[in-house]
Design an enzyme around this catalytic site. Structure first.
Site, PDB file in Angstrom:
ATOM      1  N   CYS A 125       4.565  17.040  54.922  1.00 51.36           N
ATOM      2  CA  CYS A 125       3.460  17.631  54.791  1.00 51.36           C
ATOM      3  C   CYS A 125       2.716  18.790  54.908  1.00 51.36           C
ATOM      4  O   CYS A 125       3.102  19.263  55.808  1.00 51.36           O
ATOM      5  CB  CYS A 125       2.764  16.146  55.345  1.00 51.36           C
ATOM      6  SG  CYS A 125       2.568  16.050  56.902  1.00 51.36           S
TER       7      CYS A 125
ATOM      8  N   THR B 178       2.873   6.162  53.685  1.00 47.40           N
ATOM      9  CA  THR B 178       2.505   7.049  55.111  1.00 47.40           C
ATOM     10  C   THR B 178       0.787   6.854  55.266  1.00 47.40           C
ATOM     11  O   THR B 178      -0.219   6.969  55.007  1.00 47.40           O
ATOM     12  CB  THR B 178       2.657   8.739  54.432  1.00 47.40           C
ATOM     13  OG1 THR B 178       3.985   8.915  54.480  1.00 47.40           O
ATOM     14  CG2 THR B 178       2.045   9.709  56.283  1.00 47.40           C
TER      15      THR B 178
ATOM     16  N   ASN C  55      10.998  13.660  49.029  1.00 51.52           N
ATOM     17  CA  ASN C  55       9.752  13.718  48.532  1.00 51.52           C
ATOM     18  C   ASN C  55      10.010  14.426  47.338  1.00 51.52           C
ATOM     19  O   ASN C  55      10.119  14.761  46.868  1.00 51.52           O
ATOM     20  CB  ASN C  55       9.119  14.428  49.708  1.00 51.52           C
ATOM     21  CG  ASN C  55       7.995  13.415  50.017  1.00 51.52           C
ATOM     22  OD1 ASN C  55       7.019  13.581  48.900  1.00 51.52           O
ATOM     23  ND2 ASN C  55       7.253  13.208  51.082  1.00 51.52           N
ATOM     24  N   THR C  56       8.612  14.128  46.286  1.00 51.68           N
ATOM     25  CA  THR C  56       7.942  14.448  45.771  1.00 51.68           C
ATOM     26  C   THR C  56       7.822  15.963  45.521  1.00 51.68           C
ATOM     27  O   THR C  56       7.951  16.902  46.790  1.00 51.68           O
ATOM     28  CB  THR C  56       7.209  14.121  44.977  1.00 51.68           C
ATOM     29  OG1 THR C  56       5.242  14.768  46.116  1.00 51.68           O
ATOM     30  CG2 THR C  56       6.812  12.807  45.361  1.00 51.68           C
TER      31      THR C  56
ATOM     32  N   ASN D  27       1.159  12.321  40.843  1.00 51.45           N
ATOM     33  CA  ASN D  27       0.811  12.240  41.765  1.00 51.45           C
ATOM     34  C   ASN D  27      -0.001  12.964  42.870  1.00 51.45           C
ATOM     35  O   ASN D  27       0.876  13.614  43.983  1.00 51.45           O
ATOM     36  CB  ASN D  27       0.967  10.333  42.582  1.00 51.45           C
ATOM     37  CG  ASN D  27       2.063  10.950  43.904  1.00 51.45           C
ATOM     38  OD1 ASN D  27       0.688  11.147  45.059  1.00 51.45           O
ATOM     39  ND2 ASN D  27       2.555  10.565  43.956  1.00 51.45           N
TER      40      ASN D  27
ATOM     41  N   GLY E 163      -3.065  11.772  48.239  1.00 49.40           N
ATOM     42  CA  GLY E 163      -3.776  11.876  49.157  1.00 49.40           C
ATOM     43  C   GLY E 163      -3.735  11.444  50.841  1.00 49.40           C
ATOM     44  O   GLY E 163      -5.130  11.549  51.538  1.00 49.40           O
ATOM     45  N   ILE E 164      -2.863  10.726  50.000  1.00 50.84           N
ATOM     46  CA  ILE E 164      -3.267   9.834  52.112  1.00 50.84           C
ATOM     47  C   ILE E 164      -3.787   8.682  51.912  1.00 50.84           C
ATOM     48  O   ILE E 164      -4.260   8.877  53.329  1.00 50.84           O
ATOM     49  CB  ILE E 164      -2.151   9.890  53.162  1.00 50.84           C
ATOM     50  CG1 ILE E 164      -0.800  11.206  52.964  1.00 50.84           C
ATOM     51  CG2 ILE E 164      -1.770   9.389  53.976  1.00 50.84           C
ATOM     52  CD1 ILE E 164       0.165  11.259  53.736  1.00 50.84           C
TER      53      ILE E 164
ATOM     54  N   THR F 219       9.296   5.540  42.341  1.00 46.11           N
ATOM     55  CA  THR F 219       8.163   5.258  40.794  1.00 46.11           C
ATOM     56  C   THR F 219       8.715   4.013  40.090  1.00 46.11           C
ATOM     57  O   THR F 219       8.341   3.577  39.383  1.00 46.11           O
ATOM     58  CB  THR F 219       8.292   6.817  40.288  1.00 46.11           C
ATOM     59  OG1 THR F 219       7.663   7.585  41.331  1.00 46.11           O
ATOM     60  CG2 THR F 219       7.092   6.614  38.747  1.00 46.11           C
TER      61      THR F 219
HETATM   62  C1  LIG Z   1       2.309   7.011  43.760  1.00 44.76           C
HETATM   63  C2  LIG Z   1       3.072   8.166  45.376  1.00 44.76           C
HETATM   64  C3  LIG Z   1       3.246   7.924  46.602  1.00 44.76           C
HETATM   65  C4  LIG Z   1       3.744   8.253  47.031  1.00 44.76           C
HETATM   66  N1  LIG Z   1       3.276   8.607  48.749  1.00 44.76           N
HETATM   67  C5  LIG Z   1       4.049   8.329  49.992  1.00 44.76           C
HETATM   68  C6  LIG Z   1       3.831   8.624  50.859  1.00 44.76           C
HETATM   69  O1  LIG Z   1       2.910   7.900  50.650  1.00 44.76           O
HETATM   70  N2  LIG Z   1       4.263   8.881  51.818  1.00 44.76           N
HETATM   71  C7  LIG Z   1       5.896   9.551  51.461  1.00 44.76           C
HETATM   72  O2  LIG Z   1       6.501  10.141  52.163  1.00 44.76           O
HETATM   73  N3  LIG Z   1       6.491  10.042  50.322  1.00 44.76           N
HETATM   74  C8  LIG Z   1       5.568   9.433  49.222  1.00 44.76           C
HETATM   75  N4  LIG Z   1       6.018   9.388  48.069  1.00 44.76           N
HETATM   76  C9  LIG Z   1       7.123   9.828  47.558  1.00 44.76           C
HETATM   77  C10 LIG Z   1       7.935   9.149  46.989  1.00 44.76           C
HETATM   78  O3  LIG Z   1       7.784   8.019  48.436  1.00 44.76           O
HETATM   79  C11 LIG Z   1       9.405   9.062  46.956  1.00 44.76           C
HETATM   80  O4  LIG Z   1       9.877  10.506  47.827  1.00 44.76           O
HETATM   81  C12 LIG Z   1       9.523   9.853  45.856  1.00 44.76           C
HETATM   82  O5  LIG Z   1       7.888   9.239  45.073  1.00 44.76           O
HETATM   83  C13 LIG Z   1      10.392   9.882  45.473  1.00 44.76           C
HETATM   84  O6  LIG Z   1      11.304   8.671  44.840  1.00 44.76           O
HETATM   85  P1  LIG Z   1      10.805   7.914  42.885  1.00 44.76           P
HETATM   86  O7  LIG Z   1      11.322   9.371  42.590  1.00 44.76           O
HETATM   87  O8  LIG Z   1      11.675   6.829  43.313  1.00 44.76           O
HETATM   88  O9  LIG Z   1       9.559   7.471  43.028  1.00 44.76           O
HETATM   89  C14 LIG Z   1       4.758   8.849  46.713  1.00 44.76           C
HETATM   90  C15 LIG Z   1       5.148   9.183  45.626  1.00 44.76           C
HETATM   91  C16 LIG Z   1       4.186   8.475  44.168  1.00 44.76           C
HETATM   92  C17 LIG Z   1       4.743   8.004  42.869  1.00 44.76           C
END
Ligand SMILES: Cc1cc2nc3c(=O)[nH]c(=O)nc-3n(C[C@H](O)[C@H](O)[C@H](O)COP(=O)(O)O)c2cc1C
Ligand SMILES: Cc1cc2nc3c(=O)[nH]c(=O)nc-3n(C[C@H](O)[C@H](O)[C@H](O)COP(=O)(O)OP(=O)(O)OC[C@H]3O[C@@H](n4cnc5c(N)ncnc54)[C@H](O)[C@@H]3O)c2cc1C
Ligand SMILES: Cc1cc2nc3c(=O)[nH]c(=O)nc-3n(C[C@H](O)[C@H](O)[C@H](O)COP(=O)(O)OP(=O)(O)OC[C@H]3O[C@@H](n4cnc5c(N)ncnc54)[C@H](O)[C@@H]3O)c2cc1C
Ligand SMILES: Cc1cc2nc3c(=O)[nH]c(=O)nc-3n(C[C@H](O)[C@H](O)[C@H](O)COP(=O)(O)O)c2cc1C
Ligand code: FES
Ligand code: FES
Lengths: 277, 314, 314, 277
Positions: free
Chosen positions: C127, C44, C189-190, C67, C70-71, C263
């Site tokens: 966000c 992002t 997302n998370t 995590n 903080g973009i 992840t």
């Molecule tokens: C270190 C890290 C940075 C992330 N940064 C973003 C981001 O910038 N924008 C976004 O939409 N999701 C971000 N995410 C979320 C992931 O894109 C994803 O939605 C989330 O980690 C769940 O998927 P996973 O369990 O396979 O990691 C981030 C996740 C992690 C772990």
């Protein structure tokens, strides 16, 4: 007839223990026998038909989370041994497979209600197939101790994978084997065999476990001849103790269907109240 | 001697460890003496008979579990006749968990269960409110406030409101529960989740979806406990994924006054007495006189200002 | 030959496997040829420069991670000059993830980033919306609808709306995103979570709280993907805890048309090509001609009626 | 001066491999040396100061999730060996401790930017303490290969836990040891020692890692005498490749503070740009 509601003891009666592994060897291509060293006071609590809830270890890349229920295959206070017979089917039993002497296994038990052998049940018949033998085997031991006569009808895919027939014979049981490969394991043939037993020497109680087909057959035979019976049932479990209510199955009780917990009111139930599934 | 006692409003517990509703029953007395616990918390009951959900009712997911038991209940009559008397043999306070599909039925049960032998009522407002859109009362602040007001009028016993993680409004809901008359917040119930058997293509739970509990839930429940402790003045009881004394400490430091242990008891039925012993040793080793001295001691001054723009919010 | 291609609206992907935003960058080309992926999804970005959050920015929790990066962002200028050209060397479609603190800034960025070389825009509406109460746009249906309408007007490229699990209103938000003009939903997302170091009593993340990702999130994200596939007609892209081909199958069967892997790449950087290979073998072994034949094949007829009263809802 | 922005190769240059464990033995009370068998083509990519990201196994009850970064302690293409020196501190390193011959370990690397030795840097000085030696040791090998003179100032709590001094001596380095127990490891004494080296034979570059105290000292000495230097830094990592931006630290660059990724722009940085913490 259902087991009477248990009164809950003030003194803990269920053990949660790490037990050392004595051996863990294949019985035939499909089954493993796990022998644990256990204290006599624990083994003396055990009854045929009861089970333990095993905390399968995180080994060999397996990460089972919940405990796995496993019938008592044998309990020998004199030898301080607790036996299980299991089939490797998924994550938990794959983890068990990795155990060997030097390891230990956390067990919780003995749990549940075992088989009843009423005073006037002299001529017992058990019908077992596959891993069901694990549950029914200790019944032979108990029958011998109580001086009852036992006929064990052992079913399997083919003669090579028939298990525990020597075990039953050594305990003085009359063993009848039926197999798919010989075309003798069909319900019709088993019905013929049992009708023969009923006509011949008489039968006071049936015992079986697991199979839907056999349940229906024995329910019919039981009704036809007024012979009571018991069945050990399986259901997925979380707590194993009666707290979570995940392991219920429906039973016919006074014209109503009620859910009973396999871990607590079972795993052994009255055969006529059980519902084929 | 270190002091393990904690206060949940007017109710003093001899230690902060109690079972979570639905993961505890009389049956656990087979394994250890239940008198050692800080409180006894019963499975949620409804007023009338309920069969519960179709099986399978549980399944395993990576290092945790899902359940959709569906609150089988023998109803209030059985509960008063059989369950409450069982717990009378213990000194330990008895907390009764109740639920209802409508606020009025809920309140009626609340007053019916306010009998001798009951020390507090845990109201499971994480259950669906069928008068609105079927969402749990505790998903929105408004429905939380409304149901809590009705429940408050129905009893003079302490009321513990059990919150759901299935919301984006935890602080608002916490404040609404407090304003509606809750004496404590139990944080939290299970998180709605799902698993599918790829071989059969069927959901692994008979009820399609179910609640996630166990270690996976811990960081979420901890965040909620922290948010609730900041948002409300009433005590917070942490719940979610707790399985060690370290987990308990994390919740206490975050602001919880006590905790509930759920799924961990399924894995290790003696985990609660073990945690109590470990907690005692920890306090002794660290020279902490009372477990109450730990509550809310998280060092968050620097960070509080720092909560800014994130990938995900709030 | 089995067919791995999937369609996300008008966009055809050669296979359903793509990285999740923030867990992927040019740097992964050091490890394998990025051309094998179904799409490339960038971290992002915001319009202007951002430093990101204080460290520590990650921590480990039971079998998963938190995590709060903080973009950090070098802004739109750098992105157009440096990042987009890098991905031009690949045939693989490029999906650009963007975010903004206000709907207008968000929309401006959306139009600025609609340049040659970009095949779709993923709008991270998980966000915070600082014009309202700081809650994420995607927590409520109304704010989701409003921001999506603005974004829709800002570009003619396909718009993928990335939803948050921090809500009790997933189906409503999914429908609002669709009505607001989204071409696909990325779910999810998370999840907001927290961890505390009991030794130092400090939060383990410099930003106090952060997002849970990894295996613990899977059953939650799967439930959301299922809910979204039922609630909306646009394609769903599953995301959360996926680390094996079996996980991918679970999401496809639940109704997702494609998936994102996040992840898991940190643990095993070659996991995406491995999953693609495993998926191919699975289809061959099971005699399934196209991966599209799996989408939404969950057998839920019996259960749909059964979703009744639960310990926890919705 | 920062490393130039790397152009990203089209051909994968980072390996993700399971490598067999050759040995895993204690070096002294606190440190372990892990030796892996690695293919020569992988080892030939390695540079002093780079690191690998290790997938610590789930053994001995430990369940580390993220990988753990570990400096290359030694790389020997001829012997096909990759060495790490580590201290057991938490879950991941406790898991590493359980490894032995017969096991294998999944590694990702080599990663990051190694130490620079510019053509005109003839007289090198490294200051190392504790596990910092793991990172700085291969510099001695490289210095020898390039025919540079090296002084290694090795610091430790007491003489018994001093490590790698023989290793440095064997590579022709001038070794100076300082310890807390002898009262010689203080910043003042190290400053005196280095001032002596500068006055005596001259110093062209400093190398150190980890310690804040040493960083401040060497920054001051570097400025005083116009001597460049490099420092290897640590930060918690997730991906290790540059994707996640969790491993940043602030650096002074043209009067501004910029965040750089330890895994990608580092772990070795210009000493003057590094910020004491
Ligand atoms: C270190 C890290 C940075 C992330 N940064 C973003 C981001 O910038 N924008 C976004 O939409 N999701 C971000 N995410 C979320 C992931 O894109 C994803 O939605 C989330 O980690 C769940 O998927 P996973 O369990 O396979 O990691 C981030 C996740 C992690 C772990
Ligand atoms: C009272 C009782 C006694 C049993 N005795 C034996 C025995 O003596 N020998 C033997 O081999 N098996 C026995 N079983 C079945 C045994 O529990 C399962 O084979 C075992 O749990 C499978 O676990 P898994 O991880 O290998 O398989 P998986 O399929 O990976 O298990 C996934 C989940 O489903 C549960 N599960 C899977 N199959 C069953 C099943 N048939 N019954 C209950 N839960 C199941 C597991 O416990 C686990 O929670 C018994 C089951 C019960 C209820
Ligand atoms: C580039 C680099 C090279 C390193 N080289 C070595 C080496 O050669 N020998 C050695 O013993 N140690 C080295 N470290 C430190 C080593 O990575 C940590 O000791 C290790 O990660 C601790 O993991 P743990 O699970 O045992 O400890 P825990 O404290 O349980 O770890 C928890 C988390 O914090 C992270 N973490 C903890 N300490 C550090 C640290 N100092 N730096 C980065 N992350 C940390 C872990 O990776 C993990 O994610 C290096 C670190 C970096 C960044
Ligand atoms: C099998 C099971 C049944 C549950 N039943 C109830 C219930 O009846 N009422 C309730 O409020 N919570 C119920 N819960 C939720 C727990 O009380 C607890 O909030 C949740 O499991 C999180 O804690 P844990 O991770 O320690 O298990 C149940 C949980 C499980 C696993
Ligand atoms: S397994 Fe919990 S009640 Fe039977
Ligand atoms: S560890 Fe991910 S960017 Fe450095």
């Amino acid at each position: 007839m259902l087991h009477a509601e248990r009164t809950i003891p003030q003194i803990p009666s269920v053990f949660e223990r790490d037990l050392p592994v004595v051996s863990n060897d294949p019985v035939n291509g499909e089954y493993m026998r796990l022998v644990l060293r256990a204290p006599a006071d624990l083994l003396e609590q055990c009854r045929a038909g009861q089970f333990f809830h095993l905390l399968c270890p995180a080994i060999g890349g397996e990460t089972p989370y919940l405990r796995r229920p496993m019938s008592i295959y044998g309990f020998y206070p004199e030898r301080e041994e607790l036996h299980f017979l299991y089939k490797v089917t998924g994550e938990g039993t794959r983890a068990l497979f990795h155990l060997g002497p030097g390891d230990s296994l956390n067990v919780l038990g003995p749990l549940g209600q075992g088989f009843r052998i009423e005073a006037d049940w002299q001529r017992l018949v058990l019908v077992a197939r596959g891993v069901g033998l694990a549950t029914l085997a200790p019944l032979a031991l108990e029958a011998q101790r109580l001086g009852r006569s036992l006929t064990a009808i052992c079913s399997a895919r083919n003669p090579e994978v028939l298990m525990s027939t020597d075990y039953f014979r050594d305990l003085g049981a009359n063993v009848i084997t039926v197999t798919d490969s010989e075309g003798t394991a069909g319900v019709d043939n088993i019905e013929r065999i049992i009708e023969g037993l009923v006509a011949d020497r008489g039968v006071d109680a049936f015992y079986t476990c697991g199979s839907n087909r056999l349940l229906r057959l024995l329910q019919a035979l039981g009704e036809r001849h007024g012979i009571p019976g018991e069945i050990a049932l399986e259901q997925q479990m979380a707590c194993g103790l009666g707290m979570c209510h995940c392991c219920v199955r429906p039973f016919r009780k006074n014209e109503r269907l009620v859910n009973l917990r396999v871990c607590r009111e079972g795993p052994v139930f009255d055969m006529q109240e059980a519902m084929p599934w | 001697m270190v002091d393990l006692a904690v206060d949940i409003g007017a109710l003093r517990l001899k230690n902060p460890i109690m079972p979570a509703s639905g993961t505890f029953s009389e049956d656990l007395a087979d394994v250890f003496d239940l008198e050692c616990l800080g409180a006894h918390v019963t499975k949620t009951i409804t007023r009338g008979w309920r069969d519960g959900n179709p099986t399978p009712r549980v399944c395993e997911v990576s290092g945790s579990m899902l359940n959709s038991i569906g609150i089988p209940s023998k109803g209030i009559g059985y509960f008063i006749e059989k369950t409450i008397p069982f717990y009378r043999r213990y000194q330990t306070p008895l907390v009764v968990s109740i639920s209802g599909n409508t606020a009025d039925e809920f309140a009626t049960l609340c007053s019916e269960v306010s009998v001798d032998g009951v020390d507090a009522i845990e109201v499971n407002i994480s259950c669906p409110n069928i008068e609105e859109d079927g969402k749990a009362f505790a998903i929105r602040a408004s429905s939380t406030y409304d149901v809590m007001c009705k429940l408050r009028k129905a009893t003079s016993l302490p009321l513990w409101a059990k919150l759901t993680p299935n919301t984006g409004e935890t602080p608002e809901v916490a404040r609404a529960a407090e304003e509606g008359g809750a004496d404590a917040l139990v944080v939290a119930n299970t998180l709605l989740a799902m698993a599918i058997d790829i071989r059969t293509r069927k959901p692994k739970l008979g009820n399609l979806m179910g609640g996630l509990s166990g270690p996976s839930l811990k960081p979420i429940a901890l965040r909620m406990a922290y948010q609730c402790a900041k948002a409300a003045k009433i005590p917070v009881i942490g719940c979610g994924g707790i399985s060690t004394a370290e987990d308990v400490l994390e919740f206490l430091i975050a602001g919880a006054s006590a905790v509930q242990v759920g799924t961990a008891t399924f894995i290790n039925p003696t985990v609660m007495p073990a945690i109590i012993a470990d907690l005692q040793s920890y306090l002794e080793r660290e020279n902490i006189a009372s477990v109450r001295d730990l509550v809310g001691t998280v060092i968050d001054d620097e960070q509080k200002a720092g909560v800014v723009f994130m990938e995900t919010a709030p």
